[in-house]
Design a protein around this motif. Structure first.
Motif, short mmCIF file in Angstrom:
data_model
loop_
_atom_site.label_atom_id
_atom_site.label_comp_id
_atom_site.label_asym_id
_atom_site.label_seq_id
_atom_site.Cartn_x
_atom_site.Cartn_y
_atom_site.Cartn_z
N TYR A 122 -75.24 61.76 106.80
CA TYR A 122 -76.21 62.10 107.86
C TYR A 122 -76.39 60.92 108.80
N CYS A 126 -74.84 60.40 113.05
CA CYS A 126 -75.56 60.19 114.29
C CYS A 126 -75.67 58.72 114.65
N PHE B 132 -90.03 64.34 110.74
CA PHE B 132 -88.87 64.85 111.43
C PHE B 132 -87.58 64.51 110.68
N LYS B 135 -87.08 66.73 107.61
CA LYS B 135 -86.73 68.11 107.98
C LYS B 135 -85.26 68.21 108.39
N ARG B 136 -84.87 67.24 109.21
CA ARG B 136 -83.50 67.25 109.70
C ARG B 136 -82.52 66.97 108.56
N SER B 139 -82.21 69.97 106.27
CA SER B 139 -81.42 71.01 106.93
C SER B 139 -79.94 70.67 106.84
N PHE B 140 -79.64 69.39 107.00
CA PHE B 140 -78.25 68.93 106.87
C PHE B 140 -77.74 69.13 105.44
N PRO B 147 -78.20 69.16 112.60
CA PRO B 147 -79.13 69.90 113.47
C PRO B 147 -78.99 69.43 114.92
N GLU B 148 -79.41 70.27 115.83
CA GLU B 148 -79.43 69.88 117.26
C GLU B 148 -80.35 68.68 117.44
N CYS B 150 -83.33 66.45 118.87
CA CYS B 150 -84.66 66.77 119.37
C CYS B 150 -84.59 66.88 120.89
N TYR B 156 -81.63 61.51 117.09
CA TYR B 156 -81.56 62.23 115.82
C TYR B 156 -82.64 61.77 114.87
#
Lengths: 156, 156
Positions: A122, A126, B132, B135-136, B139-140, B147-148, B150, B156
């Motif tokens: 992750y 990014c 944040f 959550k991201r 989701s990953f 994720p897209e 923000c 990210y």
DNA sequence: CTCCTAAATTAGCCTAACCTAACAAAGTTA
DNA sequence: TAACTTTGTTAGGTTAGGCTAATTTAGGAG
């Protein structure tokens, strides 16, 4: 986590890493790598060969069997993963990361391993974008204070 | 990481945790907690008492000395920290978190420990805001897809 | 108070993983 | 090729940490 002892995993990993560098693997190299004496290596190699993980003709070079290399590579990957996590995510000095990885690599469950892999992936995914989380986390590490929320999304 | 062996740390930690629950600590309780037999506990307690970490009158109850409790509390805190990190940050099942913490608590350098503490504090500090990053990250973990960014901050 | 049971201890053994010292094989060099 | 050096092996010992079986102590029930 492989059914092999910490010491056995260390020997397999060392054999693997020496194989990557040198053409052949000698008892002395292993002893040097693991900071043990040669007779300890001889004993370990005999035990590992009885388990079908290494092969060695007397007074000859040591080689991992297919199975041995499989296990060794697994240990090595756990090591690399921990190093990456400690350095790239936690921002620790590479030397510390390395030392901790050496000790912890033997105690990683598959579940934890998977999550650590995810978090490294992750963060890497990014990296170019100057990862917001890392910036904020490092600021927190350095100042001890929580940074202001992102003005755009109001999320941390 | 304390100058004591893995096994010694385990005994100290067990003694400490039993002390927190029960009025007195008996050999049997320790044996049960660590899944060893009573004679092993007797031997360990003797060795620890020679090092000034526990006290016991013969056939009597076991108590941590001040120094022993200091060490025990340190081990316990490492354990708790790892648990928290595995569960609260990596989102692992509490049982897995517990098991891995048990094994890794003995191998944590002060530096890594400090960073793990920071990351747990960081995540906790913004828990209410539905962090944040978490959550991201989750989701990953679940989708395998990034994720897209923000829309507000493009980070990210 | 005596006896019985549960808990603690001792004695003695085992295994893993290291070590040193002595010896054997291999390889290098004159 | 003979001698010397380096490397590998064997023999035998040590320590940590566990075990079982047998013994001793303590504490509760009759």
């Amino acid at each position: 986590m492989t059914g092999y002892s910490q010491s056995e995993e260390d020997y397999l990993e060392a054999l693997y890493m020496i194989q990557l560098k040198n053409k052949v693997t000698r008892v002395k190299d292993v002893a040097l790598a693991l900071d043990v004496k040669m007779p300890s290596v001889v004993a370990a190699v005999r035990s590992l060969s009885e388990k079908g993980l290494v092969e060695q003709e007397k007074y000859g070079h040591i080689e991992l069997t297919e199975e041995g290399e499989k296990v060794a590579r697994d240990v090595y990957k756990r090591h690399q993963l921990l190093c990456a996590f400690f350095h790239e995510v936690l921002g620790l000095d590479p030397r510390i990361a390395e030392e901790d990885a050496c000790r912890m690599e033997h105690h990683l469950s598959p579940e934890t391993r998977e999550r650590l892999l995810r978090i490294v992936e992750y963060i890497r995914a990014c990296k170019d974008e100057e990862v917001f989380f890392l910036k904020r986390f490092m600021s927190f590490v350095n100042t001890g204070k929580m940074p202001e929320p992102c003005p755009g999304c109001k999320r941390y």
